[in-house]
Design a protein around this motif. Sequence first.
Motif, PDB file in Angstrom:
ATOM      1  N   LYS A 108      24.044  12.621  30.985  1.00 35.47           N
ATOM      2  CA  LYS A 108      24.305  14.060  31.083  1.00 35.47           C
ATOM      3  C   LYS A 108      24.831  14.450  32.464  1.00 35.47           C
ATOM      4  CE  LYS A 108      21.066  15.938  27.715  1.00 35.47           C
ATOM      5  NZ  LYS A 108      19.723  16.536  27.649  1.00 35.47           N
ATOM      6  N   ARG A 109      24.293  13.805  33.495  1.00 36.36           N
ATOM      7  CA  ARG A 109      24.795  14.109  34.845  1.00 36.36           C
ATOM      8  C   ARG A 109      26.295  13.838  34.920  1.00 36.36           C
ATOM      9  NH1 ARG A 109      19.686  12.539  36.980  1.00 36.36           N
ATOM     10  NH2 ARG A 109      20.226  10.324  37.093  1.00 36.36           N
ATOM     11  N   GLU A 110      26.722  12.720  34.346  1.00 39.48           N
ATOM     12  CA  GLU A 110      28.136  12.353  34.392  1.00 39.48           C
ATOM     13  C   GLU A 110      28.978  13.319  33.545  1.00 39.48           C
ATOM     14  OE1 GLU A 110      29.235  10.146  36.421  1.00 39.48           O
ATOM     15  OE2 GLU A 110      31.330  10.231  35.772  1.00 39.48           O
ATOM     16  N   ILE A 111      28.489  13.644  32.370  1.00 35.35           N
ATOM     17  CA  ILE A 111      29.210  14.588  31.503  1.00 35.35           C
ATOM     18  C   ILE A 111      29.282  15.960  32.169  1.00 35.35           C
ATOM     19  CG2 ILE A 111      29.076  15.866  29.308  1.00 35.35           C
ATOM     20  CD1 ILE A 111      28.013  13.243  28.036  1.00 35.35           C
ATOM     21  N   GLY A 112      28.163  16.381  32.753  1.00 32.87           N
ATOM     22  CA  GLY A 112      28.123  17.665  33.440  1.00 32.87           C
ATOM     23  C   GLY A 112      29.125  17.719  34.582  1.00 32.87           C
ATOM     24  N   ARG A 113      29.223  16.624  35.319  1.00 29.50           N
ATOM     25  CA  ARG A 113      30.151  16.556  36.445  1.00 29.50           C
ATOM     26  C   ARG A 113      31.600  16.650  35.947  1.00 29.50           C
ATOM     27  NH1 ARG A 113      33.236  13.229  38.970  1.00 29.50           N
ATOM     28  NH2 ARG A 113      32.917  11.566  37.457  1.00 29.50           N
ATOM     29  N   LEU A 114      31.896  15.869  34.910  1.00 32.22           N
ATOM     30  CA  LEU A 114      33.260  15.857  34.376  1.00 32.22           C
ATOM     31  C   LEU A 114      33.686  17.217  33.837  1.00 32.22           C
ATOM     32  CD1 LEU A 114      33.381  12.491  32.411  1.00 32.22           C
ATOM     33  CD2 LEU A 114      35.117  13.258  34.035  1.00 32.22           C
ATOM     34  N   LYS A 115      32.750  17.907  33.210  1.00 30.60           N
ATOM     35  CA  LYS A 115      33.100  19.150  32.534  1.00 30.60           C
ATOM     36  C   LYS A 115      32.749  20.382  33.359  1.00 30.60           C
ATOM     37  CE  LYS A 115      33.211  17.008  28.098  1.00 30.60           C
ATOM     38  NZ  LYS A 115      34.651  16.929  27.896  1.00 30.60           N
ATOM     39  N   GLY A 116      32.149  20.179  34.499  1.00 25.50           N
ATOM     40  CA  GLY A 116      31.774  21.311  35.336  1.00 25.50           C
ATOM     41  C   GLY A 116      30.704  22.179  34.701  1.00 25.50           C
ATOM     42  N   VAL A 117      29.687  21.534  34.106  1.00 31.17           N
ATOM     43  CA  VAL A 117      28.643  22.251  33.388  1.00 31.17           C
ATOM     44  C   VAL A 117      27.280  21.774  33.891  1.00 31.17           C
ATOM     45  CG1 VAL A 117      27.555  22.429  31.123  1.00 31.17           C
ATOM     46  CG2 VAL A 117      30.028  22.525  31.288  1.00 31.17           C
ATOM     47  N   GLU A 118      26.322  22.689  34.065  1.00 32.08           N
ATOM     48  CA  GLU A 118      24.980  22.285  34.495  1.00 32.08           C
ATOM     49  C   GLU A 118      24.303  21.470  33.409  1.00 32.08           C
ATOM     50  OE1 GLU A 118      26.132  25.361  34.232  1.00 32.08           O
ATOM     51  OE2 GLU A 118      25.328  26.720  35.760  1.00 32.08           O
ATOM     52  N   VAL A 119      23.517  20.480  33.847  1.00 31.44           N
ATOM     53  CA  VAL A 119      22.822  19.596  32.913  1.00 31.44           C
ATOM     54  C   VAL A 119      21.878  20.386  31.993  1.00 31.44           C
ATOM     55  CG1 VAL A 119      21.077  17.760  32.828  1.00 31.44           C
ATOM     56  CG2 VAL A 119      23.068  17.523  34.322  1.00 31.44           C
ATOM     57  N   SER A 120      21.335  21.491  32.498  1.00 34.24           N
ATOM     58  CA  SER A 120      20.408  22.295  31.688  1.00 34.24           C
ATOM     59  C   SER A 120      21.102  22.956  30.491  1.00 34.24           C
ATOM     60  CB  SER A 120      19.767  23.377  32.552  1.00 34.24           C
ATOM     61  OG  SER A 120      20.786  24.241  33.056  1.00 34.24           O
ATOM     62  N   ARG A 121      22.430  22.892  30.452  1.00 30.14           N
ATOM     63  CA  ARG A 121      23.160  23.488  29.335  1.00 30.14           C
ATOM     64  C   ARG A 121      23.584  22.450  28.306  1.00 30.14           C
ATOM     65  NH1 ARG A 121      24.722  28.413  31.093  1.00 30.14           N
ATOM     66  NH2 ARG A 121      26.176  28.614  29.370  1.00 30.14           N
ATOM     67  N   LEU A 122      23.162  21.193  28.495  1.00 30.75           N
ATOM     68  CA  LEU A 122      23.664  20.113  27.638  1.00 30.75           C
ATOM     69  C   LEU A 122      22.620  19.580  26.671  1.00 30.75           C
ATOM     70  CD1 LEU A 122      25.676  17.966  30.239  1.00 30.75           C
ATOM     71  CD2 LEU A 122      26.619  19.450  28.456  1.00 30.75           C
ATOM     72  N   VAL A 123      23.072  19.335  25.442  1.00 30.95           N
ATOM     73  CA  VAL A 123      22.303  18.546  24.474  1.00 30.95           C
ATOM     74  C   VAL A 123      23.266  17.501  23.928  1.00 30.95           C
ATOM     75  CG1 VAL A 123      20.978  18.550  22.322  1.00 30.95           C
ATOM     76  CG2 VAL A 123      20.972  20.575  23.778  1.00 30.95           C
ATOM     77  N   LEU A 124      22.816  16.257  23.862  1.00 32.28           N
ATOM     78  CA  LEU A 124      23.686  15.214  23.310  1.00 32.28           C
ATOM     79  C   LEU A 124      23.190  14.819  21.926  1.00 32.28           C
ATOM     80  CD1 LEU A 124      24.273  12.955  26.451  1.00 32.28           C
ATOM     81  CD2 LEU A 124      25.492  15.016  25.717  1.00 32.28           C
ATOM     82  N   GLY A 125      24.138  14.499  21.064  1.00 34.61           N
ATOM     83  CA  GLY A 125      23.780  14.123  19.701  1.00 34.61           C
ATOM     84  C   GLY A 125      24.373  12.787  19.320  1.00 34.61           C
ATOM     85  N   ASN A 126      23.859  12.239  18.235  1.00 31.48           N
ATOM     86  CA  ASN A 126      24.402  11.021  17.662  1.00 31.48           C
ATOM     87  C   ASN A 126      25.695  11.414  16.945  1.00 31.48           C
ATOM     88  OD1 ASN A 126      24.554   8.798  15.447  1.00 31.48           O
ATOM     89  ND2 ASN A 126      23.008   8.105  16.854  1.00 31.48           N
ATOM     90  N   GLY A 127      26.721  11.653  17.737  1.00 34.62           N
ATOM     91  CA  GLY A 127      27.946  12.267  17.236  1.00 34.62           C
ATOM     92  C   GLY A 127      27.748  13.762  17.180  1.00 34.62           C
ATOM     93  N   SER A 128      28.851  14.550  17.211  1.00 32.46           N
ATOM     94  CA  SER A 128      28.645  15.996  17.119  1.00 32.46           C
ATOM     95  C   SER A 128      28.209  16.383  15.712  1.00 32.46           C
ATOM     96  CB  SER A 128      29.871  16.789  17.572  1.00 32.46           C
ATOM     97  OG  SER A 128      31.045  16.237  17.101  1.00 32.46           O
TER      98      SER A 128
END
Length: 346
Positions: free
Chosen positions: A56-76
């Motif tokens: 999530k840290r890496e995804i957040g960095r790439l997309k300019g989004v705070e980690v607290s706003r992310l949920v990851l799924g087994n595919g969308s």
Amino acid sequence: MKALGDIVRENIKELQAYSCARAEFEGTDVALLDANENPFASEYNRYPDPFQRELKREIGRLKGVEVSRLVLGNGSDELIDMLIRTVCTPRRDNIIVFSPGYSMYEVCGQVNDVEVRCLELDEEFQPGWNTLFDSVDQFTKIIFFCTPNNPVGNVVPLERIREVALRFDGIVVVDEAYIDFTDMPSAVTLQKACRNVVVLQTLSKAWGLAGLRVGICVADPELVIYLNKVKPPYNIGSLTQRRALDVLRNEADFLKKVEAIKRERKRVIEVLRDLPWLEVVCDSEANFVLIRCERFRELYDYLVEGDIVVRVRHIPPRLSCGLRITIGTREENDLLIKRLKKFGDL
Ligand SMILES: *Cc1c(COP(=O)(O)O)cnc(C)c1O
């Protein structure tokens, strides 16, 4: 716009989330005797991080989004199901989807016994903005937009989505599976003003990781808390988390491939537009092109005989006789073009 807590199902709000044995620990030198794992060290004897923090840290960095706003799924696809389960009470609530569009919203709605209200896109393959709210009632909990649209390839103006989100008392999901192929800004930019906007992206398309299964949900931190209660704790394996991280750290390679696909898309569309017997539905902003032709079934079989598989998209009334063709490698596209030209000569 309603408060998010008033949109979420009551039982989910009250739910005590399954607590993972090791939520606070990040692999230190202690005896881990809490999770009934096998103690003999191998690469995978431990459970994965349930909150995928590093990824999530890496995804957040790439997309300019705070980690607290992310949920990851087994595919969308898993995230679509989680969203419906988090806010829709079965046999009472309903969701709104558009046709032609991505069919998983409808499937997930049906699986969860939630009524699906399917609205036709207009002649320009846009939602009917003036009539949309005729189909909304107090039990409408989610409106799904897909932009760029699958299978059409066109984009929905963010300004319109914003107006809907401000007026709507439920969640607006914007599925951006193909966002990396377009210059359109992400609906993440709407989230400051509209806390009920949820954005879905995926590593399956532009990032080339369809086999890994990683979907990304960007949402308000409060909604993230509810989604995490519903999420299966270990929904993304450690091998997947590791591999996804490796790939995300090579952004240069990603950009190169996306540029190549966009170049090929332009070339393929130009060639197809010169074939008078087929119609290119729009200048796609995704990694596929939608065509229409009266003899679409014959054409499909003819392509299969030539070892080319495309997707039939015959979804009347709005979209009849469609074939959706994914942009492949240069060689694959050449093969397709050759075969299409031959079909025209038959
Ligand atoms: C491909 C696709 C997805 C699925 O993504 P996964 O992350 O592979 O589950 C979601 N939405 C749309 C519109 C798609 O075309």
